[in-house]
Write a protein that holds these residues in place. Structure first.
Motif, PDB file in Angstrom:
ATOM      1  N   ALA A  81       0.997  -1.059  -0.026  1.00  0.00           N
ATOM      2  CA  ALA A  81       0.058  -0.107   0.051  1.00  0.00           C
ATOM      3  C   ALA A  81       0.749   1.326  -0.019  1.00  0.00           C
ATOM      4  CB  ALA A  81      -0.917   0.068   1.185  1.00  0.00           C
ATOM      5  N   GLN A  82       1.949   1.200   0.848  1.00  0.00           N
ATOM      6  CA  GLN A  82       2.776   2.288   0.627  1.00  0.00           C
ATOM      7  C   GLN A  82       3.673   2.633  -0.561  1.00  0.00           C
ATOM      8  OE1 GLN A  82       2.961   4.001   3.555  1.00  0.00           O
ATOM      9  NE2 GLN A  82       4.494   5.468   3.028  1.00  0.00           N
ATOM     10  N   PHE A  83       3.865   1.361  -1.508  1.00  0.00           N
ATOM     11  CA  PHE A  83       4.467   1.733  -2.593  1.00  0.00           C
ATOM     12  C   PHE A  83       3.473   2.062  -3.477  1.00  0.00           C
ATOM     13  CE2 PHE A  83       7.774  -1.906  -2.374  1.00  0.00           C
ATOM     14  CZ  PHE A  83       8.927  -0.792  -1.823  1.00  0.00           C
ATOM     15  N   ALA A  84       2.185   1.595  -3.353  1.00  0.00           N
ATOM     16  CA  ALA A  84       1.109   2.306  -4.251  1.00  0.00           C
ATOM     17  C   ALA A  84       0.656   3.635  -4.088  1.00  0.00           C
ATOM     18  CB  ALA A  84      -0.394   1.390  -4.162  1.00  0.00           C
ATOM     19  N   MET A  85       0.974   3.960  -2.838  1.00  0.00           N
ATOM     20  CA  MET A  85       0.778   5.411  -2.565  1.00  0.00           C
ATOM     21  C   MET A  85       1.880   6.208  -3.270  1.00  0.00           C
ATOM     22  SD  MET A  85       2.207   8.324  -0.814  1.00  0.00           S
ATOM     23  CE  MET A  85       3.436   7.527   0.542  1.00  0.00           C
ATOM     24  N   VAL A  86       3.341   5.991  -3.144  1.00  0.00           N
ATOM     25  CA  VAL A  86       4.400   6.489  -3.893  1.00  0.00           C
ATOM     26  C   VAL A  86       4.122   6.459  -5.310  1.00  0.00           C
ATOM     27  CG1 VAL A  86       6.804   6.347  -4.395  1.00  0.00           C
ATOM     28  CG2 VAL A  86       6.097   6.028  -1.931  1.00  0.00           C
ATOM     29  N   LEU A  87       3.724   5.726  -6.020  1.00  0.00           N
ATOM     30  CA  LEU A  87       3.387   5.643  -7.364  1.00  0.00           C
ATOM     31  C   LEU A  87       2.424   6.466  -7.805  1.00  0.00           C
ATOM     32  CD1 LEU A  87       3.920   1.874  -8.242  1.00  0.00           C
ATOM     33  CD2 LEU A  87       5.772   3.578  -8.594  1.00  0.00           C
ATOM     34  N   ASN A  88       1.252   6.598  -7.151  1.00  0.00           N
ATOM     35  CA  ASN A  88       0.192   7.424  -7.596  1.00  0.00           C
ATOM     36  C   ASN A  88       0.705   9.067  -7.261  1.00  0.00           C
ATOM     37  OD1 ASN A  88      -2.652   8.074  -7.987  1.00  0.00           O
ATOM     38  ND2 ASN A  88      -2.756   8.605  -5.815  1.00  0.00           N
ATOM     39  N   LEU A  89       1.592   9.112  -6.298  1.00  0.00           N
ATOM     40  CA  LEU A  89       1.971  10.424  -6.059  1.00  0.00           C
ATOM     41  C   LEU A  89       2.835  10.980  -7.261  1.00  0.00           C
ATOM     42  CD1 LEU A  89       1.740  12.865  -3.909  1.00  0.00           C
ATOM     43  CD2 LEU A  89       3.895  11.731  -2.818  1.00  0.00           C
ATOM     44  N   ILE A  90       3.690  10.177  -7.657  1.00  0.00           N
ATOM     45  CA  ILE A  90       4.723  10.414  -8.852  1.00  0.00           C
ATOM     46  C   ILE A  90       3.840  10.516 -10.087  1.00  0.00           C
ATOM     47  CG2 ILE A  90       6.419   9.407 -10.419  1.00  0.00           C
ATOM     48  CD1 ILE A  90       7.501   7.922  -7.744  1.00  0.00           C
ATOM     49  N   LYS A  91       2.843   9.729 -10.577  1.00  0.00           N
ATOM     50  CA  LYS A  91       2.077   9.764 -11.369  1.00  0.00           C
ATOM     51  C   LYS A  91       1.305  11.221 -11.424  1.00  0.00           C
ATOM     52  CE  LYS A  91      -1.377   7.472 -14.139  1.00  0.00           C
ATOM     53  NZ  LYS A  91      -2.167   5.957 -14.430  1.00  0.00           N
ATOM     54  N   THR A  94       2.000  14.142  -9.927  1.00  0.00           N
ATOM     55  CA  THR A  94       2.771  15.353  -9.931  1.00  0.00           C
ATOM     56  C   THR A  94       3.495  15.059 -11.431  1.00  0.00           C
ATOM     57  OG1 THR A  94       4.510  14.214  -8.718  1.00  0.00           O
ATOM     58  CG2 THR A  94       2.721  15.533  -7.640  1.00  0.00           C
ATOM     59  N   ASN A  95       3.752  14.115 -12.027  1.00  0.00           N
ATOM     60  CA  ASN A  95       4.611  13.840 -13.168  1.00  0.00           C
ATOM     61  C   ASN A  95       6.085  14.575 -12.827  1.00  0.00           C
ATOM     62  OD1 ASN A  95       5.089  13.303 -15.875  1.00  0.00           O
ATOM     63  ND2 ASN A  95       4.827  15.272 -16.463  1.00  0.00           N
ATOM     64  N   ALA A  96       6.560  13.808 -11.790  1.00  0.00           N
ATOM     65  CA  ALA A  96       7.701  14.386 -11.048  1.00  0.00           C
ATOM     66  C   ALA A  96       8.962  13.903 -12.001  1.00  0.00           C
ATOM     67  CB  ALA A  96       7.727  13.839  -9.766  1.00  0.00           C
ATOM     68  N   LYS A  97       9.980  14.772 -12.148  1.00  0.00           N
ATOM     69  CA  LYS A  97      11.331  14.374 -12.695  1.00  0.00           C
ATOM     70  C   LYS A  97      12.067  13.509 -11.874  1.00  0.00           C
ATOM     71  CE  LYS A  97      11.456  18.457 -15.787  1.00  0.00           C
ATOM     72  NZ  LYS A  97      10.198  19.383 -15.197  1.00  0.00           N
ATOM     73  N   TYR A  98      12.063  14.012 -10.494  1.00  0.00           N
ATOM     74  CA  TYR A  98      13.077  13.127  -9.636  1.00  0.00           C
ATOM     75  C   TYR A  98      12.245  12.986  -8.396  1.00  0.00           C
ATOM     76  CZ  TYR A  98      17.441  14.283 -12.001  1.00  0.00           C
ATOM     77  OH  TYR A  98      18.482  14.494 -12.994  1.00  0.00           O
ATOM     78  N   PHE A  99      12.427  11.866  -7.888  1.00  0.00           N
ATOM     79  CA  PHE A  99      11.663  11.524  -6.611  1.00  0.00           C
ATOM     80  C   PHE A  99      12.939  10.822  -5.643  1.00  0.00           C
ATOM     81  CE2 PHE A  99       9.803   8.144  -3.805  1.00  0.00           C
ATOM     82  CZ  PHE A  99       8.971   9.022  -3.215  1.00  0.00           C
ATOM     83  N   ILE A 100      12.469  11.422  -4.485  1.00  0.00           N
ATOM     84  CA  ILE A 100      13.326  11.098  -3.345  1.00  0.00           C
ATOM     85  C   ILE A 100      12.674  10.373  -2.154  1.00  0.00           C
ATOM     86  CG2 ILE A 100      15.351  12.117  -1.825  1.00  0.00           C
ATOM     87  CD1 ILE A 100      15.782  14.184  -3.792  1.00  0.00           C
ATOM     88  N   PRO A 101      12.752   9.211  -2.108  1.00  0.00           N
ATOM     89  CA  PRO A 101      12.430   8.525  -0.810  1.00  0.00           C
ATOM     90  C   PRO A 101      12.926   9.149   0.534  1.00  0.00           C
ATOM     91  CG  PRO A 101      13.338   6.886  -1.843  1.00  0.00           C
ATOM     92  CD  PRO A 101      13.646   8.399  -2.618  1.00  0.00           C
ATOM     93  N   TYR A 102      12.214   9.674   1.680  1.00  0.00           N
ATOM     94  CA  TYR A 102      13.054  10.096   2.978  1.00  0.00           C
ATOM     95  C   TYR A 102      11.798   9.750   4.156  1.00  0.00           C
ATOM     96  CZ  TYR A 102      10.634  14.548   3.285  1.00  0.00           C
ATOM     97  OH  TYR A 102       9.760  15.658   3.737  1.00  0.00           O
ATOM     98  N   ALA A 103      12.409  10.299   4.999  1.00  0.00           N
ATOM     99  CA  ALA A 103      11.373  10.228   6.278  1.00  0.00           C
ATOM    100  C   ALA A 103      10.877   8.913   6.651  1.00  0.00           C
ATOM    101  CB  ALA A 103      10.031  11.005   6.022  1.00  0.00           C
ATOM    102  N   GLY A 104      11.823   7.958   6.510  1.00  0.00           N
ATOM    103  CA  GLY A 104      11.810   6.376   6.949  1.00  0.00           C
ATOM    104  C   GLY A 104      12.945   5.913   7.379  1.00  0.00           C
ATOM    105  N   PHE A 105      13.921   6.544   7.865  1.00  0.00           N
ATOM    106  CA  PHE A 105      15.251   6.236   8.220  1.00  0.00           C
ATOM    107  C   PHE A 105      15.256   6.271   9.548  1.00  0.00           C
ATOM    108  CE2 PHE A 105      16.079   8.769   4.117  1.00  0.00           C
ATOM    109  CZ  PHE A 105      16.106   7.829   3.364  1.00  0.00           C
ATOM    110  N   PHE A 106      14.564   5.229  10.224  1.00  0.00           N
ATOM    111  CA  PHE A 106      14.423   5.013  11.806  1.00  0.00           C
ATOM    112  C   PHE A 106      14.369   3.594  12.003  1.00  0.00           C
ATOM    113  CE2 PHE A 106      10.016   4.510  10.333  1.00  0.00           C
ATOM    114  CZ  PHE A 106       9.615   3.320  11.258  1.00  0.00           C
TER     115      PHE A 106
END
Length: 302
Positions: free
Chosen positions: A207-217, A219-231
Motif C-alpha cells: 500500500a505504501q508503494f502504491a501511494m508513492v507511485l500514485n504521487l509520482i504519477k 505530479t509527473n515528477a522528474k526526480y523522486f527522493i524517498p525520505y522520512a523513513g530512516f528510523f
C-alpha cells in the motif's frame, strides 16, 4: 565528488540531513525541514537509523527558516529544536487544534508563522514562494510546495492523499515517506497470530508503494527522493519489533518503479545526499556534500 557546501548559492540545493530533515539552500536563504538530529523519539521507540553525516552545529547556526510539518516527535523533535536560535522564523500550518504552535511556543520560539492551507506565501525579498497543503485525512499533518526560480519542489512528508489529490503538475523534485512500519499495528497486538501479522505487514508495504507511485504519477515528477523513513527500533526492549517490523527499502522501491516504466529518476539520499538544480544550465546534479566519516555516536545513557 566532494564539493564545497558554500560554493554556488545561485543554484538550488536540496540536501539530506537526517530522517525527514532536508536543507533547501538558495542564495543566502537556508530552510530546514523537520529537524531530528540526535536522541530518540516516541518514548525511546524510534532512533535514527544512521546519525547525521554533517556537522549539525554549523547547519543550525546558519539556518534562516524552519518548517515543521506536524507535531509527531520525529518531525517536531524537542531535544533537537532546543539547539536552535529561538528568534528564527518557524513556518508551520495553522491547524485548528494549534497542535504544532502549542509545542513550538512552549519550547520558546518567538517567530512562529502560522500558514493557512492553499495560500501562496513569499519569503521577504526572496524569489522563494511556498504553499502548505493539508494531509487528505483526519490527521494534523502537512506537506509544503516550493516554487524557487520557477523550479517546483514538493515535500509530501508523511501525508495521505495530500490536498485531496489536487497537486501541482510537472514537479521537478518530489520527496515523500515510503518505508512504512511507523505503526504499532499489528506487532503490538496480541490477538493476532504471527502469520496474520506478516500478512498485514506485507499488505501495508504494498500500500505504501502504491501511494508513492500514485504521487509520482499525479505530479509527473522528474526526480523522486524517498525520505522520512530512516528510523530504527534500537532500544533493547524492542528487539521483537526491530526483527519483525518490515519496511520498504530503496532497492525494492527502485525495482517497483522500474516495472511501471515511469519516466522518473530516483535518488538514494543514503548514498547521494544532495540534488542540485544548476541555474546556469537548468540541469540537475546529484552530489555528495556530507562527510564520509562517522561524526556521532549514540549516547547509551538513553
Amino acid at each position: 565528488k566532494k564539493i564545497d557546501a558554500e560554493s554556488n548559492f545561485k543554484d538550488i540545493d536540496i540536501r539530506y540531513l537526517s530522517h525527514a530533515s532536508v536543507q533547501i539552500l538558495h542564495n543566502d536563504t537556508r530552510i530546514i525541514t523537520d529537524p531530528w538530529f540526535f536522541g530518540p523519539a516516541f518514548s525511546n521507540g524510534w532512533w535514527l537509523r544512521k546519525s547525521p553525516s554533517v556537522d549539525v552545529s554549523k547547519i543550525i547556526d546558519k539556518v534562516n527558516y524552519l518548517y515543521i510539518s506536524h507535531n509527531h516527535p520525529d518531525h517536531l523533535h524537542i531535544e533537537t529544536l532546543n539547539k536552535f536560535d529561538k528568534n528564527i522564523t518557524v513556518i508551520t500550518p495553522n491547524f485548528k487544534s494549534k497542535s504544532t504552535y502549542k509545542l513550538l511556543n512552549r519550547i520558546g520560539f518567538k517567530k512562529i508563522f502560522l500558514c493557512d492551507f492553499n495560500k501562496i506565501y513569499k519569503l521577504k525579498d526572496k524569489n522563494i514562494y511556498f504553499t502548505l497543503f493539508k494531509s487528505g485525512d483526519f490527521k494534523d499533518d502537512s506537506g509544503i510546495y516550493f516554487n524557487i526560480n520557477k523550479r517546483k519542489i514538493l515535500l509530501n512528508v508523511d501525508c495521505n492523499n495530500l490536498n485531496g489529490g489536487a497537486l501541482p503538475n510537472n514537479i521537478d523534485v518530489l520527496l515523500s515517506s515510503y518505508a512504512g512500519g511507523a505503526s504499532g499495528f499489528p506487532l503490538c497486538f496480541e490477538d493476532y497470530t504471527e502469520i496474520d501479522k506478516e500478512l498485514i505487514l506485507n499488505r501495508n508495504k504494498k500500500a505504501q508503494f502504491a501511494m508513492v507511485l500514485n504521487l509520482i504519477k499525479k505530479t509527473n515528477a522528474k526526480y523522486f527522493i524517498p525520505y522520512a523513513g530512516f528510523f530504527s527500533e534500537s532500544a533493547p526492549r524492542d528487539k521483537y519489533i526491530l526483527t519483525n517490523n518490515k519496511k520498504n527499502n530503496f532497492n525494492e522501491l527502485s525495482e517497483y518503479v522500474r516495472k511501471t516504466k515511469m519516466n522518473v529518476k530516483l535518488v538514494n539520499f543514503e548514498k547521494n545526499d544532495t540534488i542540485r538544480i544548476v541555474k546556469s544550465s537548468n540541469k540537475f546534479s546529484v552530489l555528495n556534500q556530507n562527510s564520509s566519516k562517522k561524526l556521532y555516536n549514540i549516547n547509551k545513557k538513553y
